[in-house]
Design a protein around this motif. Sequence first.
Motif, short mmCIF file in Angstrom:
data_model
loop_
_atom_site.label_atom_id
_atom_site.label_comp_id
_atom_site.label_asym_id
_atom_site.label_seq_id
_atom_site.Cartn_x
_atom_site.Cartn_y
_atom_site.Cartn_z
N THR A 82 31.33 -29.31 9.84
CA THR A 82 31.73 -30.39 10.73
C THR A 82 32.53 -31.45 9.98
O THR A 82 33.52 -32.00 10.50
N HIS A 83 32.13 -31.77 8.75
CA HIS A 83 32.88 -32.73 7.95
C HIS A 83 34.32 -32.23 7.72
O HIS A 83 35.27 -33.02 7.80
N VAL A 84 34.46 -30.94 7.42
CA VAL A 84 35.79 -30.36 7.23
C VAL A 84 36.62 -30.51 8.50
O VAL A 84 37.79 -30.92 8.47
N GLU A 85 36.03 -30.16 9.62
CA GLU A 85 36.75 -30.24 10.90
C GLU A 85 37.14 -31.68 11.23
O GLU A 85 38.24 -31.94 11.72
N PHE A 86 36.24 -32.61 10.97
CA PHE A 86 36.48 -34.02 11.26
C PHE A 86 37.64 -34.57 10.43
O PHE A 86 38.56 -35.20 10.95
N LEU A 87 37.61 -34.31 9.12
CA LEU A 87 38.66 -34.82 8.25
C LEU A 87 39.99 -34.12 8.52
O LEU A 87 41.05 -34.75 8.47
N THR A 88 39.93 -32.83 8.81
CA THR A 88 41.16 -32.09 9.12
C THR A 88 41.82 -32.64 10.38
O THR A 88 43.05 -32.82 10.43
N ALA A 89 41.01 -32.93 11.37
CA ALA A 89 41.56 -33.51 12.61
C ALA A 89 42.15 -34.89 12.36
O ALA A 89 43.21 -35.24 12.90
N ALA A 90 41.49 -35.69 11.53
CA ALA A 90 41.98 -37.04 11.23
C ALA A 90 43.31 -37.00 10.48
O ALA A 90 44.18 -37.85 10.71
N LEU A 91 43.47 -36.02 9.61
CA LEU A 91 44.67 -35.94 8.78
C LEU A 91 45.82 -35.19 9.45
O LEU A 91 46.98 -35.37 9.09
N GLY A 92 45.49 -34.34 10.41
CA GLY A 92 46.53 -33.58 11.11
C GLY A 92 47.30 -32.67 10.18
O GLY A 92 46.73 -31.95 9.36
N GLU A 93 48.63 -32.72 10.28
CA GLU A 93 49.48 -31.84 9.47
C GLU A 93 49.41 -32.17 7.98
O GLU A 93 49.83 -31.36 7.15
N SER A 94 48.88 -33.33 7.64
CA SER A 94 48.78 -33.72 6.22
C SER A 94 47.53 -33.17 5.55
O SER A 94 47.35 -33.35 4.34
N ALA A 95 46.66 -32.51 6.32
CA ALA A 95 45.37 -32.06 5.78
C ALA A 95 45.53 -30.97 4.74
O ALA A 95 46.28 -30.00 4.93
N THR A 96 44.81 -31.13 3.63
CA THR A 96 44.80 -30.11 2.58
C THR A 96 44.03 -28.88 3.06
O THR A 96 43.10 -28.99 3.86
N LYS A 97 44.42 -27.72 2.59
CA LYS A 97 43.80 -26.46 2.99
C LYS A 97 42.73 -26.06 1.97
O LYS A 97 42.73 -26.51 0.82
N PRO A 98 41.79 -25.18 2.36
CA PRO A 98 40.76 -24.75 1.41
C PRO A 98 41.36 -23.95 0.26
O PRO A 98 42.40 -23.30 0.41
#
Length: 294
Positions: A82-98
């Motif tokens: 859930t933390h991953v999903e939350f931060l990924t959504a907040a960052l959008g296209e800028s989100a780092t990948k695993p």
Amino acid sequence: MRTTLFSLAFISLCVASPLVSVDSRHNVDDTTILNFALTLEHLENAFYHGALAKYNAEAFKKAGFPRHTRARFAEIAAHEKTHVEFLTAALGESATKPCQYSFPHTDPKSFAALSQILEGVGTSAYTGAARFISNKDYLTAAASVLATEARHASWVSSAVNKVAGWSGAFDVPLGLNEVYTLAAPFITSCPPTNPPLPVKAFPPLIFTSKPVPGHATSVEKTPATSPATHVSFFTGLDKIFVPITNGQILVPEGLSGTVYAVATKSGEEATDDTIIAGPAVLLFERDSRGHLID
């Protein structure tokens, strides 16, 4: 005495940084900090889901854990996802990948021991990174995640590993480079498209024997071009500096719980500019009367 020396246990995993990095004194904005947090959450997410896929309920039972233990770890795994999903959504296209990871556990007991280390590092990471966040909504969200990570750490320490669920009245805030130094050994490769992070990994701090409060231990030599003069022990909000004399230090009395140690070229500051090696993670477990646990 139950003293765990992280740097000796995992020194064979220390490799060159697999993340693209930049100078840690620049480009530290909210997006960067959220991506730094997401990097850690990706790591924890992979750690828990990989271990639970490897060890079933019977494996936990054979290791001597109560029946509910694996189910609780599954809850923690769900939180990390859930933390991953939350931060990924907040960052959008800028989100780092695993990234790709390698964790040195071989059974449920070694998994639980490493969980205690990682949850402690995660708690210290969020505590230390809070000062960089300018957006108050992001800060509130980070504090909420921090509280949950601290609950994880406390449960793993006390309910699973049967030691105190805290190290004292205060937790240790760690800097970005200090956290990344502890996380980097588990990261084997990352997507080249991931945004760069303002981090670098320090060389490992190696003691030749397990540090014991009140006793001397030896420190592996640091580079002659920039030799360390002290070891600084991070305990709560305090940093205790001990001089290195003829390659040895006297470990301070009274250290308790999770303590981080770095070698420095200063007896007054432990910063990115003065740290030579470390952190090493030291666990000095004590019973309720303050006695070190054998």
